[in-house]
Motif scaffolding. Structure first.
Motif, PDB file in Angstrom:
ATOM      1  N   THR A  38       0.830  -1.150   0.041  1.00 43.07           N
ATOM      2  CA  THR A  38       0.076  -0.090   0.007  1.00 43.07           C
ATOM      3  C   THR A  38       1.004   1.181  -0.088  1.00 43.07           C
ATOM      4  O   THR A  38       1.722   1.456   0.671  1.00 43.07           O
ATOM      5  N   GLN A  39       0.409   2.029  -0.586  1.00 49.32           N
ATOM      6  CA  GLN A  39       1.401   3.456  -0.902  1.00 49.32           C
ATOM      7  C   GLN A  39       0.588   4.570  -0.318  1.00 49.32           C
ATOM      8  O   GLN A  39       1.264   5.468   0.251  1.00 49.32           O
ATOM      9  N   ILE A  40      -0.859   4.608  -0.258  1.00 50.75           N
ATOM     10  CA  ILE A  40      -1.559   5.814   0.447  1.00 50.75           C
ATOM     11  C   ILE A  40      -2.403   5.239   1.248  1.00 50.75           C
ATOM     12  O   ILE A  40      -3.413   4.129   0.889  1.00 50.75           O
ATOM     13  N   VAL A  41      -2.715   5.647   2.391  1.00 53.53           N
ATOM     14  CA  VAL A  41      -3.516   5.159   3.550  1.00 53.53           C
ATOM     15  C   VAL A  41      -4.548   6.375   3.911  1.00 53.53           C
ATOM     16  O   VAL A  41      -4.055   7.414   4.327  1.00 53.53           O
ATOM     17  N   VAL A  42      -5.961   6.112   3.660  1.00 57.29           N
ATOM     18  CA  VAL A  42      -6.587   7.305   4.259  1.00 57.29           C
ATOM     19  C   VAL A  42      -7.755   6.973   5.058  1.00 57.29           C
ATOM     20  O   VAL A  42      -8.574   5.953   4.914  1.00 57.29           O
ATOM     21  N   ASN A  43      -7.661   7.564   6.294  1.00 56.61           N
ATOM     22  CA  ASN A  43      -8.645   7.335   7.284  1.00 56.61           C
ATOM     23  C   ASN A  43      -9.856   8.321   7.081  1.00 56.61           C
ATOM     24  O   ASN A  43      -9.713   9.623   7.085  1.00 56.61           O
TER      25      ASN A  43
ATOM     26  N   GLY B   1      -8.758  13.987  20.187  1.00 56.78           N
ATOM     27  CA  GLY B   1      -7.340  13.915  19.568  1.00 56.78           C
ATOM     28  C   GLY B   1      -6.636  12.444  20.153  1.00 56.78           C
ATOM     29  O   GLY B   1      -5.694  12.027  19.716  1.00 56.78           O
ATOM     30  N   GLN B   2      -7.341  11.732  21.094  1.00 58.39           N
ATOM     31  CA  GLN B   2      -6.774  10.506  21.595  1.00 58.39           C
ATOM     32  C   GLN B   2      -7.500   9.279  21.017  1.00 58.39           C
ATOM     33  O   GLN B   2      -7.159   8.231  21.379  1.00 58.39           O
ATOM     34  N   ALA B   3      -8.543   9.557  20.263  1.00 62.94           N
ATOM     35  CA  ALA B   3      -9.344   8.365  19.718  1.00 62.94           C
ATOM     36  C   ALA B   3      -8.622   7.656  18.726  1.00 62.94           C
ATOM     37  O   ALA B   3      -7.690   8.171  18.010  1.00 62.94           O
TER      38      ALA B   3
ATOM     39  N   MET C 206       5.068   4.851   3.118  1.00 65.33           N
ATOM     40  CA  MET C 206       3.447   5.084   2.792  1.00 65.33           C
ATOM     41  C   MET C 206       3.235   6.875   3.032  1.00 65.33           C
ATOM     42  O   MET C 206       3.568   7.240   3.773  1.00 65.33           O
ATOM     43  N   ILE C 207       2.232   6.993   2.291  1.00 73.93           N
ATOM     44  CA  ILE C 207       1.481   8.398   2.651  1.00 73.93           C
ATOM     45  C   ILE C 207      -0.053   8.214   3.729  1.00 73.93           C
ATOM     46  O   ILE C 207      -0.581   7.243   3.005  1.00 73.93           O
ATOM     47  N   VAL C 208       0.166   8.843   4.705  1.00 69.51           N
ATOM     48  CA  VAL C 208      -0.993   8.545   5.500  1.00 69.51           C
ATOM     49  C   VAL C 208      -1.884   9.765   5.636  1.00 69.51           C
ATOM     50  O   VAL C 208      -1.508  10.919   5.976  1.00 69.51           O
ATOM     51  N   ALA C 209      -3.039  10.006   5.324  1.00 70.59           N
ATOM     52  CA  ALA C 209      -4.109  10.991   5.477  1.00 70.59           C
ATOM     53  C   ALA C 209      -5.131  10.789   6.364  1.00 70.59           C
ATOM     54  O   ALA C 209      -5.653   9.593   6.572  1.00 70.59           O
ATOM     55  N   ASP C 210      -5.764  11.927   6.937  1.00 74.23           N
ATOM     56  CA  ASP C 210      -6.910  11.779   7.740  1.00 74.23           C
ATOM     57  C   ASP C 210      -7.879  12.807   7.216  1.00 74.23           C
ATOM     58  O   ASP C 210      -7.470  13.914   7.036  1.00 74.23           O
TER      59      ASP C 210
ATOM     60  N   ARG D  83      -4.520  11.267  16.486  1.00 76.64           N
ATOM     61  CA  ARG D  83      -3.564  10.182  17.166  1.00 76.64           C
ATOM     62  C   ARG D  83      -3.104   9.293  15.684  1.00 76.64           C
ATOM     63  O   ARG D  83      -1.949   9.098  15.882  1.00 76.64           O
ATOM     64  N   PHE D  84      -4.010   8.943  14.734  1.00 77.90           N
ATOM     65  CA  PHE D  84      -3.483   8.288  13.738  1.00 77.90           C
ATOM     66  C   PHE D  84      -2.668   8.806  12.990  1.00 77.90           C
ATOM     67  O   PHE D  84      -1.568   8.410  12.523  1.00 77.90           O
ATOM     68  N   LEU D  85      -2.667  10.296  12.787  1.00 79.62           N
ATOM     69  CA  LEU D  85      -1.526  10.675  12.049  1.00 79.62           C
ATOM     70  C   LEU D  85      -0.135  10.876  12.852  1.00 79.62           C
ATOM     71  O   LEU D  85       0.917  10.758  12.403  1.00 79.62           O
TER      72      LEU D  85
END
Ligand code: NDP
Length: 282
Positions: free
Chosen positions: A190-195, A204-206, A219-223, A232-234
């Motif tokens: 996977t190269q891009i992950v999007v929440n 902010g803690q979820a 990976m690029i990770v987006a929210d 928290r994910f980012l």
């Protein structure tokens, strides 16, 4: 400032409307562009949506944004849809074409515009977490850029598979769905992950249930969550070396696109971003 002519009004219809960052951005951008337009935030209940749209026509509004819970319900009240809104079956932006109200969807385009500042999604392996309205808009717009594959990861299997089959059958790309149980391990290709879930909104803690060990520095990770923007994910993704993209860019860009659709004028995105940051007290 003098009163604007009535036709220079746009609105946002949603429920509930506690505060509206888009209104704040739009009003700043109108002023910066020297346009005497107004953006009104209107709380409209589902049972009164049809009357509200009739009112919009009668009063000659230039257009409007439609937000939760009206994005799907507004579709049959309009005179036409853009091709991407038609594919998504949801509208967040309405504009006037002569005496007709046309529905568009700028959420996904806003996301893709901000993603393009980091990478070109064409030919990429993409995982999208969620299959709700935001995920649908993002998946369709990403699909139109011809990625190698989109994996839709969703807790409710039917919703995930419905989106994957839309991508295969209507957008014509490779797509599959995965049922989300426990922590999702992101495949290493996977190269891009999007929440694109609502997890993290206002908290902010979820925790987004993803195996942080499966995130790699390639990976690029987006929210999509814009408040708070550093989810928290980012934060977890950044600690694994991933490049990250917050939801603020998507929110600013959908507003930039809407502004241009309504006024024909390119707004200053920096003015909008600064207004948003001021509004969110970042
Ligand atoms: P929807 O309610 O339509 O969809 C929510 C999605 O999140 C569903 O796929 C749902 O799964 C999933 N989900 C929610 N809670 C959980 C959980 N605990 N575990 C796993 N999955 C979960 O919402 P929208 O798509 O309209 O909005 C999603 C978010 O996107 C919102 O927070 C919104 O603020 C943000 N957004 C941001 C924009 C921006 O410009 N940055 C623009 C538009 C939206 P399931 O199907 O199983 O219920």
């Amino acid at each position: 400032m003098s009163n604007p002519a009535i036709q220079d009004l746009v609105c946002c219809m949603g429920q509930p409307v506690a505060g509206n960052p888009t209104q704040f951005m739009m009003e700043r951008a109108f002023a910066a562009a020297g346009l005497e337009w107004r953006y009104l935030t209107l709380e409209v209940s589902p049972v009164q949506l049809a009357d509200a749209v009739r009112g919009m026509r009668a009063m000659g509004f230039r257009g409007g944004n439609f937000t939760i819970p009206h994005k799907v319900a507004v579709v049959p009240l309009l005179d036409g849809l853009t091709p991407s809104a038609e594919l998504m079956g949801a509208v967040n932006c309405v504009y006037r074409q002569e005496d007709k109200l046309i529905g568009d969807n700028t959420d996904g385009r806003g996301f893709v515009k901000s993603l393009r500042e980091m990478t070109d999604p064409a030919s990429k392996e993409i995982a999208i977490l969620g299959a709700g309205g935001a995920a649908r808009a993002i998946a369709v717009e990403l699909g139109l850029t011809r990625p190698a594959n989109i994996t839709v990861v969703n807790r409710t299997p039917e919703r995930g598979e419905e989106l994957a089959s839309l991508l295969r059958d209507k957008v014509g790309i490779a797509a599959n769905s995965v049922v989300w149980h426990g922590d999702y391990a992101v495949p290493p290709t996977t190269q891009i992950v999007v929440n694109a879930t609502s997890i993290g909104l206002g908290d902010g803690q979820a925790r987004v249930p993803v195996d942080a060990g499966s995130l790699t520095a390639e990976m690029i990770v987006a929210d999509v969550i814009f408040n708070p923007p550093q989810t928290r994910f980012l934060r977890e993704a950044a600690s694994r070396g991933c490049r990250t993209l917050d939801g603020l860019g998507m929110l600013v860009n959908q507003a930039v696109i809407g502004f241009k659709i309504w006024t024909g004028v390119d707004p200053d995105p920096r003015v909008m971003r600064e207004a948003l940051e001021e509004y969110l007290e970042i």
